[in-house]
Write an enzyme that holds these catalytic residues in place. Structure first.
Site, PDB file in Angstrom:
ATOM      1  N   HIS A  82      45.053  92.858  57.647  1.00  0.00           N
ATOM      2  CA  HIS A  82      45.914  93.155  56.497  1.00  0.00           C
ATOM      3  C   HIS A  82      45.104  93.847  55.419  1.00  0.00           C
ATOM      4  O   HIS A  82      43.908  93.603  55.268  1.00  0.00           O
ATOM      5  CB  HIS A  82      46.582  91.877  55.970  1.00  0.00           C
ATOM      6  CG  HIS A  82      45.634  90.879  55.379  1.00  0.00           C
ATOM      7  ND1 HIS A  82      45.300  90.872  54.050  1.00  0.00           N
ATOM      8  CD2 HIS A  82      44.944  89.847  55.940  1.00  0.00           C
ATOM      9  CE1 HIS A  82      44.460  89.886  53.812  1.00  0.00           C
ATOM     10  NE2 HIS A  82      44.218  89.246  54.936  1.00  0.00           N
ATOM     11  N   ASP A  84      46.330  94.127  52.059  1.00  0.00           N
ATOM     12  CA  ASP A  84      46.556  93.645  50.694  1.00  0.00           C
ATOM     13  C   ASP A  84      45.478  92.630  50.343  1.00  0.00           C
ATOM     14  O   ASP A  84      44.803  92.098  51.226  1.00  0.00           O
ATOM     15  CB  ASP A  84      47.946  92.995  50.568  1.00  0.00           C
ATOM     16  CG  ASP A  84      48.066  91.717  51.386  1.00  0.00           C
ATOM     17  OD1 ASP A  84      47.696  91.741  52.582  1.00  0.00           O
ATOM     18  OD2 ASP A  84      48.511  90.690  50.843  1.00  0.00           O
ATOM     19  N   ASP A 145      38.362  90.430  52.507  1.00  0.00           N
ATOM     20  CA  ASP A 145      39.586  89.844  53.071  1.00  0.00           C
ATOM     21  C   ASP A 145      40.746  90.747  52.691  1.00  0.00           C
ATOM     22  O   ASP A 145      41.238  90.658  51.583  1.00  0.00           O
ATOM     23  CB  ASP A 145      39.755  88.435  52.518  1.00  0.00           C
ATOM     24  CG  ASP A 145      41.013  87.761  53.002  1.00  0.00           C
ATOM     25  OD1 ASP A 145      41.627  88.261  53.951  1.00  0.00           O
ATOM     26  OD2 ASP A 145      41.393  86.721  52.420  1.00  0.00           O
ATOM     27  N   GLU A 179      49.943  89.883  53.558  1.00  0.00           N
ATOM     28  CA  GLU A 179      49.496  88.646  54.215  1.00  0.00           C
ATOM     29  C   GLU A 179      49.233  87.565  53.180  1.00  0.00           C
ATOM     30  O   GLU A 179      49.546  86.399  53.384  1.00  0.00           O
ATOM     31  CB  GLU A 179      48.214  88.915  55.026  1.00  0.00           C
ATOM     32  CG  GLU A 179      47.811  87.788  55.956  1.00  0.00           C
ATOM     33  CD  GLU A 179      46.875  86.762  55.337  1.00  0.00           C
ATOM     34  OE1 GLU A 179      46.626  85.732  55.966  1.00  0.00           O
ATOM     35  OE2 GLU A 179      46.392  86.985  54.196  1.00  0.00           O
ATOM     36  N   GLU A 180      48.670  87.974  52.060  1.00  0.00           N
ATOM     37  CA  GLU A 180      48.234  87.003  51.053  1.00  0.00           C
ATOM     38  C   GLU A 180      49.412  86.302  50.366  1.00  0.00           C
ATOM     39  O   GLU A 180      49.241  85.244  49.786  1.00  0.00           O
ATOM     40  CB  GLU A 180      47.345  87.679  49.996  1.00  0.00           C
ATOM     41  CG  GLU A 180      46.054  88.283  50.563  1.00  0.00           C
ATOM     42  CD  GLU A 180      45.073  87.240  51.077  1.00  0.00           C
ATOM     43  OE1 GLU A 180      45.364  86.032  50.974  1.00  0.00           O
ATOM     44  OE2 GLU A 180      44.017  87.635  51.599  1.00  0.00           O
ATOM     45  N   ASP A 202      40.608  88.624  60.916  1.00  0.00           N
ATOM     46  CA  ASP A 202      40.841  88.191  59.536  1.00  0.00           C
ATOM     47  C   ASP A 202      40.132  86.876  59.246  1.00  0.00           C
ATOM     48  O   ASP A 202      40.456  86.176  58.300  1.00  0.00           O
ATOM     49  CB  ASP A 202      42.374  88.046  59.316  1.00  0.00           C
ATOM     50  CG  ASP A 202      42.738  87.865  57.851  1.00  0.00           C
ATOM     51  OD1 ASP A 202      41.906  88.187  56.986  1.00  0.00           O
ATOM     52  OD2 ASP A 202      43.859  87.387  57.582  1.00  0.00           O
ATOM     53  N   HIS A 384      38.966  85.440  48.190  1.00  0.00           N
ATOM     54  CA  HIS A 384      39.998  85.287  47.157  1.00  0.00           C
ATOM     55  C   HIS A 384      39.468  85.171  45.738  1.00  0.00           C
ATOM     56  O   HIS A 384      40.212  84.786  44.840  1.00  0.00           O
ATOM     57  CB  HIS A 384      40.930  84.091  47.435  1.00  0.00           C
ATOM     58  CG  HIS A 384      41.724  84.252  48.693  1.00  0.00           C
ATOM     59  ND1 HIS A 384      42.717  83.390  49.071  1.00  0.00           N
ATOM     60  CD2 HIS A 384      41.681  85.194  49.660  1.00  0.00           C
ATOM     61  CE1 HIS A 384      43.238  83.779  50.211  1.00  0.00           C
ATOM     62  NE2 HIS A 384      42.620  84.874  50.607  1.00  0.00           N
TER      63      HIS A 384
HETATM   64 ZN   LIG Z   1      42.948  87.555  55.064  1.00  0.00          ZN
END
Ligand SMILES: [Zn+2]
Length: 413
Positions: A82, A84, A145, A179-180, A202, A384
């Site tokens: 992903h 995003d 990520d 995804e997030e 991922d 994150h």
């Molecule tokens: Zn991820």
């Protein structure tokens, strides 16, 4: 020269573009900047020489195909990541480099040293002696990520195109948004994607291979009180906030995120509001075991039923919505997809790290759509937030693994 010439440059180009998804949006993708990024990916995938590059209309995933270069009939492999990024500042991302890290120094992120990567706080840093680390400047997340996954998949495809002596079947690439915020895979189009087995790229550190996730539900509790003047409340007032506290107190004490690990599930109260008149509790319910998961939901509803009985009226209303299920249920019917990845890791002298995820992946949903999709490491650490970092060497290894899986799948066909 690096084995994968464009791996790191492409990664750096992508992380500098803000692709934060928007949890409050109901559109697909959640933000126009994700569409813009997807258009850029289409151009880049075409430039590499991939075929059938397009944006799937129902999911906004970017799909591309690397045609087979063998006469054998080979299972079609899919690799998914992903693009995003999580709910953290992602404007003006300025990646910084630590060359040949010594595995023990404290790394200053911002110039003033307010934010640091300290092995005493982040012990995994000790695994990166001799590596080139890419970090943030302390003000944003990095976006490894999962732009590391995006760059690795693209580098592997590019390498395979440049090395026709490595035989492989058809390979499908899927790079998706959102995804997030947990919605990216909801509309994944398995048929358009076209793979027989797939991997999300991922995961975190070197060697991670995940094929077991939580079963997950969201649970909302709406409580209605009866508000009268406290002076005349005896026998009349029902304080919704008090009922909310009684509700929470009736759940098993131990089964909270802060008390559990490994395969232990939980009820997690993530928000509460309340007055005398009304109160609202928001939970997530998690368990790896499907039966225990179902029992947890029953127990949750049972607490509401009990309170309603006690008050003689429907004071407590519970709404439970399943979010995703443990992909193991699907994958263990045919472990080929896991065994292939394990063998690829071992062939490359990477120790497989296989643990149940205390969360979900896009593969938790995609597996239940009929495409078994475990999760491979992409390299990122401390995802994150501002402490996120990734090692160039680990990104190269992740790319090696993708190529090795393609090679093994062909040789076994
Ligand atoms: Zn991820």
């Amino acid at each position: 020269m690096a084995k994968y010439e464009n791996l790191i440059p492409r990664f750096l180009k992508y992380v500098k573009i803000n692709t934060r998804s928007n949890p409050d949006s109901t559109t697909i993708p959640s933000d126009p900047r994700l569409t813009e990024f997807a258009n850029g990916l289409v151009a880049d995938l075409k430039a590499i020489g991939l075929k059938n590059v397009h944006i799937n209309p129902q999911s906004s995933y970017v799909f591309a195909t690397l045609p087979a270069n063998t006469d054998k009939t080979v299972q079609k492999l899919g690799f998914i990541s992903h693009f995003d990024t999580a709910d953290f500042n992602s404007e003006h991302i300025t990646p910084k480099f630590v060359e040949n890290y010594d595995g023990q120094s404290v790394i200053k992120l911002d110039d003033a040293g307010k934010y640091t990567l300290d092995p005493a706080v982040f012990p995994n840093l000790k695994n990166y002696k001799g590596h080139t680390l890419i970090t943030t400047d302390g003000s944003t997340l990095l976006g490894a990520d999962d732009k590391s996954g995006v760059a690795e998949i693209m580098a592997a495809a590019e390498y395979l195109l440049a090395h026709p002596e490595i035989k492989h079947g058809e390979i499908e690439i899927g790079l998706g948004p959102d995804e997030e915020i947990g919605t990216g895979a909801d509309h994944f189009d398995v048929k358009d994607f076209g793979a027989d087995i797939a991997y999300t790229v991922d995961g975190g550190p070197l060697g991670q291979l995940e094929y077991e996730t939580f079963n997950a539900a969201d649970a909302q509790v709406e409580i209605t009180g009866t508000n009268v003047h406290p002076a005349e409340a005896k026998g009349v007032m029902v304080n919704a906030s008090q009922v909310a506290m009684d509700f929470h107190a009736a759940l098993p004490d131990h089964d909270r995120p802060e008390n559990t690990e490994g395969r232990e599930g939980f009820f997690h109260l993530y928000s509460m509001t309340g007055t005398v008149d009304s109160a609202h509790l928001s939970y997530i319910i998690r368990d790896h075991d499907r039966q225990v998961f179902e029992d947890r939901k029953k127990l949750f509803q049972g607490v509401a039923d009990q309170l309603n009985k006690q008050y003689g009226s429907e004071r407590v209303q519970v709404t439970i919505k399943d979010q995703y299920y443990n992909m193991r249920e699907v994958i263990e019917k045919d472990m080929t997809v896991v065994d292939l990845a394990k063998e690829a890791l071992e062939d490359l002298d990477i120790k497989p790290l296989i643990f149940p995820v205390r969360g979900g992946t896009d593969g938790s949903k995609i597996s239940f759509m009929g495409l078994p999709t475990p999760n491979l490491f992409a390299g990122g650490e401390n995802m994150h937030g501002r402490f996120e970092y990734v090692s160039e060497q680990t990104m190269e290894k992740a790319t090696d693994v993708i190529i090795k899986i393609a090679e093994l799948t062909e040789s076994k066909a």
